[in-house]
Design a protein around this motif. Structure first.
Motif, short mmCIF file in Angstrom:
data_model
loop_
_atom_site.label_atom_id
_atom_site.label_comp_id
_atom_site.label_asym_id
_atom_site.label_seq_id
_atom_site.Cartn_x
_atom_site.Cartn_y
_atom_site.Cartn_z
N SER A 254 0.83 -1.21 0.00
CA SER A 254 0.00 0.00 0.00
C SER A 254 0.86 1.26 0.00
O SER A 254 0.42 2.32 -0.44
CB SER A 254 -0.92 0.02 1.22
OG SER A 254 -1.80 -1.09 1.20
N PHE A 255 2.10 1.15 0.51
CA PHE A 255 2.95 2.33 0.68
C PHE A 255 3.98 2.48 -0.44
O PHE A 255 4.85 3.34 -0.37
CB PHE A 255 3.65 2.26 2.04
CG PHE A 255 2.69 2.13 3.19
CD1 PHE A 255 2.32 0.88 3.67
CD2 PHE A 255 2.12 3.25 3.77
CE1 PHE A 255 1.42 0.75 4.71
CE2 PHE A 255 1.21 3.13 4.81
CZ PHE A 255 0.86 1.87 5.28
N SER A 256 3.87 1.63 -1.48
CA SER A 256 4.87 1.67 -2.54
C SER A 256 4.79 2.94 -3.38
O SER A 256 5.76 3.32 -4.04
CB SER A 256 4.72 0.45 -3.45
OG SER A 256 3.44 0.42 -4.05
N SER A 257 3.62 3.61 -3.37
CA SER A 257 3.45 4.79 -4.21
C SER A 257 3.90 6.09 -3.53
O SER A 257 3.88 7.14 -4.15
CB SER A 257 1.98 4.93 -4.63
OG SER A 257 1.15 5.07 -3.49
N ILE A 258 4.27 6.00 -2.24
CA ILE A 258 4.71 7.21 -1.55
C ILE A 258 6.23 7.19 -1.41
O ILE A 258 6.88 6.15 -1.57
CB ILE A 258 4.08 7.32 -0.14
CG1 ILE A 258 4.59 6.20 0.75
CG2 ILE A 258 2.57 7.30 -0.23
CD1 ILE A 258 4.23 6.37 2.21
N ILE A 259 6.80 8.36 -1.11
CA ILE A 259 8.24 8.46 -0.90
C ILE A 259 8.57 7.90 0.47
O ILE A 259 8.01 8.31 1.48
CB ILE A 259 8.71 9.92 -1.00
CG1 ILE A 259 8.46 10.45 -2.43
CG2 ILE A 259 10.18 10.05 -0.65
CD1 ILE A 259 8.77 11.92 -2.59
N HIS A 260 9.48 6.95 0.51
CA HIS A 260 9.87 6.38 1.80
C HIS A 260 11.29 5.83 1.72
O HIS A 260 11.85 5.60 0.64
CB HIS A 260 8.91 5.27 2.23
CG HIS A 260 8.90 4.07 1.35
ND1 HIS A 260 9.90 3.11 1.36
CD2 HIS A 260 8.03 3.67 0.40
CE1 HIS A 260 9.63 2.18 0.49
NE2 HIS A 260 8.50 2.50 -0.13
N GLY A 261 11.89 5.63 2.89
CA GLY A 261 13.24 5.08 2.96
C GLY A 261 13.20 3.57 3.07
O GLY A 261 12.17 2.93 2.85
N LYS A 262 14.33 2.99 3.44
CA LYS A 262 14.44 1.54 3.56
C LYS A 262 13.55 1.03 4.69
O LYS A 262 13.50 1.61 5.76
CB LYS A 262 15.89 1.15 3.83
CG LYS A 262 16.10 -0.35 3.90
CD LYS A 262 17.56 -0.70 4.13
CE LYS A 262 17.77 -2.21 4.21
NZ LYS A 262 19.19 -2.56 4.44
N ILE A 263 12.84 -0.07 4.44
CA ILE A 263 11.92 -0.65 5.42
C ILE A 263 12.65 -1.69 6.26
O ILE A 263 13.21 -2.65 5.72
CB ILE A 263 10.70 -1.28 4.73
CG1 ILE A 263 9.92 -0.22 3.96
CG2 ILE A 263 9.80 -1.97 5.75
CD1 ILE A 263 8.75 -0.76 3.17
N GLU A 264 12.67 -1.49 7.58
CA GLU A 264 13.23 -2.46 8.52
C GLU A 264 12.08 -3.30 9.05
O GLU A 264 11.15 -2.77 9.67
CB GLU A 264 13.96 -1.76 9.65
CG GLU A 264 15.11 -0.85 9.20
CD GLU A 264 16.28 -1.65 8.65
OE1 GLU A 264 16.36 -2.86 8.94
OE2 GLU A 264 17.12 -1.06 7.93
N LEU A 265 12.15 -4.62 8.84
CA LEU A 265 11.03 -5.50 9.18
C LEU A 265 11.46 -6.51 10.25
O LEU A 265 12.53 -7.10 10.16
CB LEU A 265 10.58 -6.24 7.92
CG LEU A 265 9.17 -6.82 7.90
CD1 LEU A 265 8.13 -5.72 8.00
CD2 LEU A 265 8.95 -7.63 6.64
N SER A 266 10.61 -6.69 11.26
CA SER A 266 10.86 -7.69 12.30
C SER A 266 9.55 -8.41 12.60
O SER A 266 8.48 -7.81 12.60
CB SER A 266 11.41 -7.04 13.57
OG SER A 266 10.49 -6.12 14.12
N LYS A 267 9.66 -9.73 12.87
CA LYS A 267 8.48 -10.54 13.11
C LYS A 267 8.19 -10.66 14.60
O LYS A 267 9.09 -10.89 15.41
CB LYS A 267 8.65 -11.93 12.50
CG LYS A 267 7.37 -12.74 12.45
CD LYS A 267 7.55 -14.01 11.63
CE LYS A 267 6.24 -14.78 11.50
NZ LYS A 267 6.38 -15.99 10.66
N ASN A 268 6.92 -10.51 14.99
CA ASN A 268 6.49 -10.63 16.38
C ASN A 268 6.09 -12.07 16.69
O ASN A 268 5.85 -12.88 15.78
CB ASN A 268 5.32 -9.68 16.66
CG ASN A 268 5.69 -8.23 16.40
OD1 ASN A 268 6.76 -7.78 16.77
ND2 ASN A 268 4.80 -7.52 15.71
N GLU A 269 5.97 -12.40 17.97
CA GLU A 269 5.62 -13.75 18.39
C GLU A 269 4.23 -14.15 17.93
O GLU A 269 3.94 -15.33 17.72
CB GLU A 269 5.72 -13.87 19.92
CG GLU A 269 7.15 -13.76 20.45
CD GLU A 269 7.20 -13.96 21.96
OE1 GLU A 269 6.12 -14.14 22.57
OE2 GLU A 269 8.31 -13.93 22.52
#
Length: 321
Positions: A254-269
């Protein structure tokens, strides 16, 4: 919608000459089994359909099976097939079997061309034997994507470039992408789920593909495809350090069309993910969050959460009045 499903049924039956059960057709088309009879009846007005051992099949006419090409057409096909075989990174077993069928059909009126095509089929088999595990995985992924395309189903894929990434895509087209130095990769072009973005992916960069239950349709007013170029890093004047909790990775599309930096992703329990990235502080960002519905929750910053809540409340106030 019904007309699209009927067209998909015809494609399904033509791509599965061995036939399909009604339950399998319903599953692939994403409809209730009780509706399949109506679809079959409508398709039977155009083509000859019959049921044998609980399998729905197309009855091919003799002239369809034994279509004869002219010598010129046969030679042109031979040259095209040879070019295709010599330029593909990974060979396809279905190409070999299809070439053999056509070659046997040419045997009576173009024996030399038939021999050439049979030799090409043997080269494909030899190449497949050399590629073994890599070719097997590649062709399995290609078959899943073709099934998704024919059935109108969303595909969940995992890519290895630029890094391991899971996305969901509605396949619109599968074909070749021209590149310099003679390489001809097979690609899939389609819409990223939760967005209007259309991307083109080299199938050799896909590590896994799974067909989902969710269906899609190709819009009639589809514009010409755009190739998916590498996104540049942006340094905007007004960026916020956004942190989101997401229920599924595909919601990030959904956020690919906006300007953004590198996405840091972490998985929760609990199976959800936390995603942190700098994003442009704009109304477009808020609209993307609202578009994601309950799949996305803003965790921070607190000031932005308050701003979002006030925005949503102002919308609700309109309807409360």
């Amino acid at each position: 919608m019904k007309g699209e499903r009927v067209a998909q049924l015809e494609l399904l039956l033509r791509s599965h000459p061995e036939g399909l059960r009604r339950a399998e057709i319903a599953r692939r088309l994403g409809v209730h089994r009780s509706t399949i009879s109506r679809y079959v009846e409508e398709v039977s007005e155009k083509i000859d359909i019959y049921e044998e051992n609980n399998l729905i099949k197309i009855r091919h006419k003799d002239e369809d099976v034994n279509e004869t090409l002219s010598i010129y057409e046969s030679l042109a096909f031979n040259m095209s097939a040879e070019m295709l075989v010599h330029n593909l990174d990974v060979q396809n077993p279905h190409l070999a079997s299809g070439l053999r069928k056509l070659a046997m059909n040419m045997r009576s009126y173009a024996p030399k061309i038939s021999d050439n095509i049979l030799e090409l089929a043997d080269k494909i088999d030899q190449s497949l034997e050399e590629q073994r595990s890599h070719g097997s995985v590649y062709n399995k992924i290609l078959e899943v994507l073709i099934d998704c395309w024919v059935s109108g189903r969303i595909a969940r894929i995992t890519t290895n470039k630029p890094e391991s990434e899971e996305i969901e895509i509605a396949p619109y087209f599968i074909g070749f992408k021209d590149e310099a130095a003679g390489r001809v990769p097979i690609t899939v072009t389609g819409r990223l789920r939760h967005t209007t973005d259309i991307v083109t992916l080299d199938i050799s960069t896909i590590e896994e593909a799974v067909m989902l239950d969710e269906t899609y349709t190709i819009p009639d007013n589809l514009k010409p495809f755009k190739r998916n170029d590498e996104r540049d890093e942006y340094d905007a004047i007004d960026m916020i350090p956004l942190t989101l909790r997401i229920k599924e990775k595909s919601a990030l599309n959904s956020f690919s069309s906006i300007i953004h930096g590198k996405i840091e992703l972490s998985k929760n329990e609990d199976g959800t993910y936390n995603a942190s990235f700098g994003a442009e502080n704009s109304i477009e960002l808020m609209l993307r969050i609202v578009q994601s519905g309950t799949s996305v929750e803003v965790l921070g910053p607190e000031e932005y959460k308050g701003k979002l809540v006030r925005y949503l409340e102002s919308i609700l106030d309109i309807y409360k009045k």
